[in-house]
Motif scaffolding. Structure first.
Motif, PDB file in Angstrom:
ATOM      1  N   LEU A 139      -2.844  -0.868   7.831  1.00  0.00           N
ATOM      2  CA  LEU A 139      -1.680  -1.745   8.783  1.00  0.00           C
ATOM      3  C   LEU A 139      -2.530  -2.986   8.924  1.00  0.00           C
ATOM      4  O   LEU A 139      -1.643  -4.179   9.196  1.00  0.00           O
ATOM      5  N   ALA A 140      -3.888  -3.287   8.617  1.00  0.00           N
ATOM      6  CA  ALA A 140      -4.590  -4.517   8.738  1.00  0.00           C
ATOM      7  C   ALA A 140      -4.055  -5.303   7.695  1.00  0.00           C
ATOM      8  O   ALA A 140      -4.275  -6.677   7.809  1.00  0.00           O
ATOM      9  N   ARG A 141      -3.382  -4.996   6.580  1.00  0.00           N
ATOM     10  CA  ARG A 141      -3.360  -5.569   5.359  1.00  0.00           C
ATOM     11  C   ARG A 141      -1.654  -6.033   5.401  1.00  0.00           C
ATOM     12  O   ARG A 141      -1.287  -6.888   4.431  1.00  0.00           O
ATOM     13  N   LEU A 142      -0.940  -5.659   6.478  1.00  0.00           N
ATOM     14  CA  LEU A 142       0.485  -5.990   6.551  1.00  0.00           C
ATOM     15  C   LEU A 142       0.610  -7.197   7.568  1.00  0.00           C
ATOM     16  O   LEU A 142       0.111  -7.452   8.326  1.00  0.00           O
ATOM     17  N   SER A 143       1.939  -7.831   7.098  1.00  0.00           N
ATOM     18  CA  SER A 143       2.442  -8.648   7.892  1.00  0.00           C
ATOM     19  C   SER A 143       2.999  -8.141   9.280  1.00  0.00           C
ATOM     20  O   SER A 143       3.265  -6.835   9.290  1.00  0.00           O
ATOM     21  N   PRO A 144       3.494  -8.859  10.000  1.00  0.00           N
ATOM     22  CA  PRO A 144       4.245  -8.179  11.500  1.00  0.00           C
ATOM     23  C   PRO A 144       5.259  -7.309  11.026  1.00  0.00           C
ATOM     24  O   PRO A 144       5.484  -6.099  11.695  1.00  0.00           O
ATOM     25  N   GLU A 270       6.314  -4.385   0.299  1.00  0.00           N
ATOM     26  CA  GLU A 270       4.939  -4.775   1.078  1.00  0.00           C
ATOM     27  C   GLU A 270       4.025  -3.679   1.379  1.00  0.00           C
ATOM     28  O   GLU A 270       2.778  -3.631   1.164  1.00  0.00           O
ATOM     29  N   ILE A 271       4.358  -2.655   1.825  1.00  0.00           N
ATOM     30  CA  ILE A 271       3.893  -1.249   2.148  1.00  0.00           C
ATOM     31  C   ILE A 271       3.017  -0.719   1.138  1.00  0.00           C
ATOM     32  O   ILE A 271       2.052  -0.560   0.884  1.00  0.00           O
ATOM     33  N   ARG A 272       3.869  -0.758  -0.250  1.00  0.00           N
ATOM     34  CA  ARG A 272       3.207  -0.183  -1.336  1.00  0.00           C
ATOM     35  C   ARG A 272       1.948  -1.064  -1.835  1.00  0.00           C
ATOM     36  O   ARG A 272       0.973  -0.424  -2.292  1.00  0.00           O
ATOM     37  N   GLU A 273       2.107  -2.246  -1.660  1.00  0.00           N
ATOM     38  CA  GLU A 273       0.855  -3.077  -1.987  1.00  0.00           C
ATOM     39  C   GLU A 273      -0.204  -2.793  -1.275  1.00  0.00           C
ATOM     40  O   GLU A 273      -1.368  -2.545  -1.537  1.00  0.00           O
ATOM     41  N   ALA A 274       0.068  -2.837   0.202  1.00  0.00           N
ATOM     42  CA  ALA A 274      -1.050  -2.570   1.064  1.00  0.00           C
ATOM     43  C   ALA A 274      -1.708  -1.075   0.760  1.00  0.00           C
ATOM     44  O   ALA A 274      -2.875  -1.130   0.883  1.00  0.00           O
ATOM     45  N   LEU A 275      -0.882  -0.199   0.318  1.00  0.00           N
ATOM     46  CA  LEU A 275      -1.308   1.127   0.372  1.00  0.00           C
ATOM     47  C   LEU A 275      -2.492   1.095  -1.087  1.00  0.00           C
ATOM     48  O   LEU A 275      -3.429   1.524  -1.050  1.00  0.00           O
ATOM     49  N   TRP A 285      -1.358   6.776  -3.400  1.00  0.00           N
ATOM     50  CA  TRP A 285      -0.566   6.841  -2.192  1.00  0.00           C
ATOM     51  C   TRP A 285       0.700   6.174  -2.448  1.00  0.00           C
ATOM     52  O   TRP A 285       0.806   4.822  -2.792  1.00  0.00           O
ATOM     53  N   ARG A 286       1.825   6.660  -2.220  1.00  0.00           N
ATOM     54  CA  ARG A 286       3.065   6.141  -2.106  1.00  0.00           C
ATOM     55  C   ARG A 286       3.456   5.904  -0.971  1.00  0.00           C
ATOM     56  O   ARG A 286       2.984   6.257  -0.058  1.00  0.00           O
ATOM     57  N   PRO A 287       4.560   4.790  -0.721  1.00  0.00           N
ATOM     58  CA  PRO A 287       4.987   4.669   0.599  1.00  0.00           C
ATOM     59  C   PRO A 287       5.231   5.805   1.441  1.00  0.00           C
ATOM     60  O   PRO A 287       5.239   5.859   2.597  1.00  0.00           O
ATOM     61  N   TYR A 288       5.821   6.620   0.872  1.00  0.00           N
ATOM     62  CA  TYR A 288       6.520   7.960   1.392  1.00  0.00           C
ATOM     63  C   TYR A 288       5.310   8.806   2.325  1.00  0.00           C
ATOM     64  O   TYR A 288       5.615   9.659   2.998  1.00  0.00           O
TER      65      TYR A 288
END
Length: 455
Positions: A139-144, A270-275, A285-288
């Motif tokens: 979560l810390a790697r994600l935009s709002p 974006e979630i995929r990149e952060a994971l 880790w996949r987004p799912y």
């Protein structure tokens, strides 16, 4: 029509020419009535098969009817080439789905597709569910915007396709959050807050209800406030997740995307990149996996008696079978909604990436002490679900116990200090109940100080 060739193009684009065939268009339109995603996937799979076999749509249908053995041999060769390229049997089997659907549409009876040993889950062997601490790092790697999308999946169990549909034509709207109050500063009237997933966005094609955590509420309100500060006018039809917030730091510029839904791929990009950047060594880790996180954490909470199985399945949007359909499968009334909200609240410490568990434990202990002060015994408290009680309900319990004690004192009973209990019991008084932490109620009998008299 000439056989399909790639000509340097990739993906779905190369197969669009197939739709110039009226019969292919009719097949495609029939599939799209239920799901455009499914129709596009089958079209891509059919095009890929035709390209490798160097056949046209009509040609492969005729071959299936006139010389099924020749088609079978071609498909076996085709599958063998894919295996030599390192493709899994499960992948190869999926590529036949479009061709299988097309042949059924043409009423060509062909059942000689190659038999493959499709081992399930091979691509997921390195995947495990993140811990709350690991999710916090993601979560810390994600935009709002990315943080809100991730928490919708990890805390509410939403599928990515609920937040942004195929083709960016639909998705979850702010009107689907009935307790969200829009205005100069958006607010939520209560947490956990209700999320109603419409039937059109549900995988089971049934509307269902889930909840948003306090952590999600804070992220969502901050995100909506940011959108308003950029000039977006929010309404009940506004997307819960939109293009524009992502624009500030990524490829979109200005406000041209404001108010638009994202595609499902856009939701998870974006979630995929952060994971990927946060995952431990040896783990994939996949987004799912965020939805898996929600399911697993609720399962742990269920094991500790915080939530029932039918309710857990309902919150995840699953078809829980006949029992669940009768219990929680219909629109929830006020009583069931209240119970479901309380159950979800009990599960929040299991879901949260914030250190709420210790705070929740302190709150629980405070509630116990408060009721002990007004006379509840440990046995009494073991029969009360303190975590599920609201503040008003706890006050009502305390008031009821005080009234009961007052009535008892008027009926010949007496409150005395704990240090006085021993001698008074020896003198014939009877123990009734505790009164706070340092006093108890004793009952006098006739001949022992009368009723309320001194011994």
């Amino acid at each position: 029509m000439s056989p399909v060739t790639r000509n340097g193009k990739r993906g779905q684009e190369v197969h669009r020419s197939l739709l110039s065939d009226p019969k292919v268009r009719a097949w495609y339109d029939e599939r799209a009535l239920r799901s455009k995603l499914s129709a596009d996937t089958y079209l891509r799979q059919l095009g890929g098969s035709l390209s490798r076999l160097n056949l046209t749509p009509s040609g492969i249908a005729e071959l299936a009817e006139q010389d099924p053995d020749a088609l079978r041999a071609a498909l076996v060769k085709y599958a063998g080439e894919l295996k030599q390229q390192g493709r899994l049997d499960s992948y190869i089997g999926k590529t036949f789905d479009g061709l299988r659907s097309w042949l059924r549409f043409r009423r060509a009876e062909f059942d000689s597709f190659p038999k493959l040993g499709s081992a399930r889950g091979v691509t997921l062997e390195q995947e495990r569910v993140p811990t709350p601490e690991e999710l916090q790092r993601v979560l810390a790697r994600l935009s709002p915007r990315g943080r809100v999308a991730a928490l919708f999946m990890a805390h509410s169990g939403l599928r990515p396709g609920v937040l942004g549909g195929y083709g960016a034509l639909d998705g979850l709207r702010l009107g689907d959050l009935p307790e969200l109050k829009l205005g100069k500063q958006p607010t939520l009237s209560v947490t956990p807050f209700v999320i109603r997933v419409p039937a059109r966005l549900s995988k089971t094609r049934r509307m269902y209800t889930t909840f948003g955590s306090q952590e999600l509420a804070s992220a969502l309100l901050g995100y909506l406030d940011e959108r308003q500060s950029h000039g977006e006018r929010l309404g009940s039809d506004s997307p819960a997740i939109t293009v524009d917030s992502f624009a500030a730091t990524h490829e979109f510029q200005g406000k041209r995307g404001a108010g638009r839904f994202l595609t499902t791929k856009g939701i998870v990009f974006e979630i995929r990149e952060a994971l990927s950047s946060a995952k431990p060594n040896g783990v994939s880790w996949r987004p799912y996996v965020l939805r898996s996180y929600c399911s697993t954490r609720l399962l742990i909470a269920e094991g500790q008696g915080k939530i029932g199985r039918d309710l857990r399945e309902a919150i995840l949007g699953h078809d829980g079978g006949v029992a669940a359909r009768y219990n929680v499968g219909k629109r929830w009334g006020p009583e069931l909604l209240k119970e479901a909200r309380s159950a979800y609240k009990r599960c929040e410490p299991f879901l949260s990436t914030s250190p709420t568990a210790s705070a929740a434990d302190r709150d629980f202990q405070t509630r116990r002490v408060m009721l002990r002060i007004v006379g509840y015994t440990e046995e009494d408290l073991s029969k009360i679900d303190l975590a599920a009680k609201t503040d008003d309900e706890l006050i009502a319990l305390a008031d009821a116990r005080r009234q009961s004690q007052s009535s008892a004192l008027r009926q010949g009973q007496r409150a005395v200090a704990v240090t006085e209990v021993g001698p008074m019991l020896e003198a014939g008084w009877e123990y009734v109940a505790p009164l706070g932490l340092d006093r108890v109620i004793l009952r006098g009998s006739s001949g022992v100080g009368g009723f309320g008299g001194k011994p």
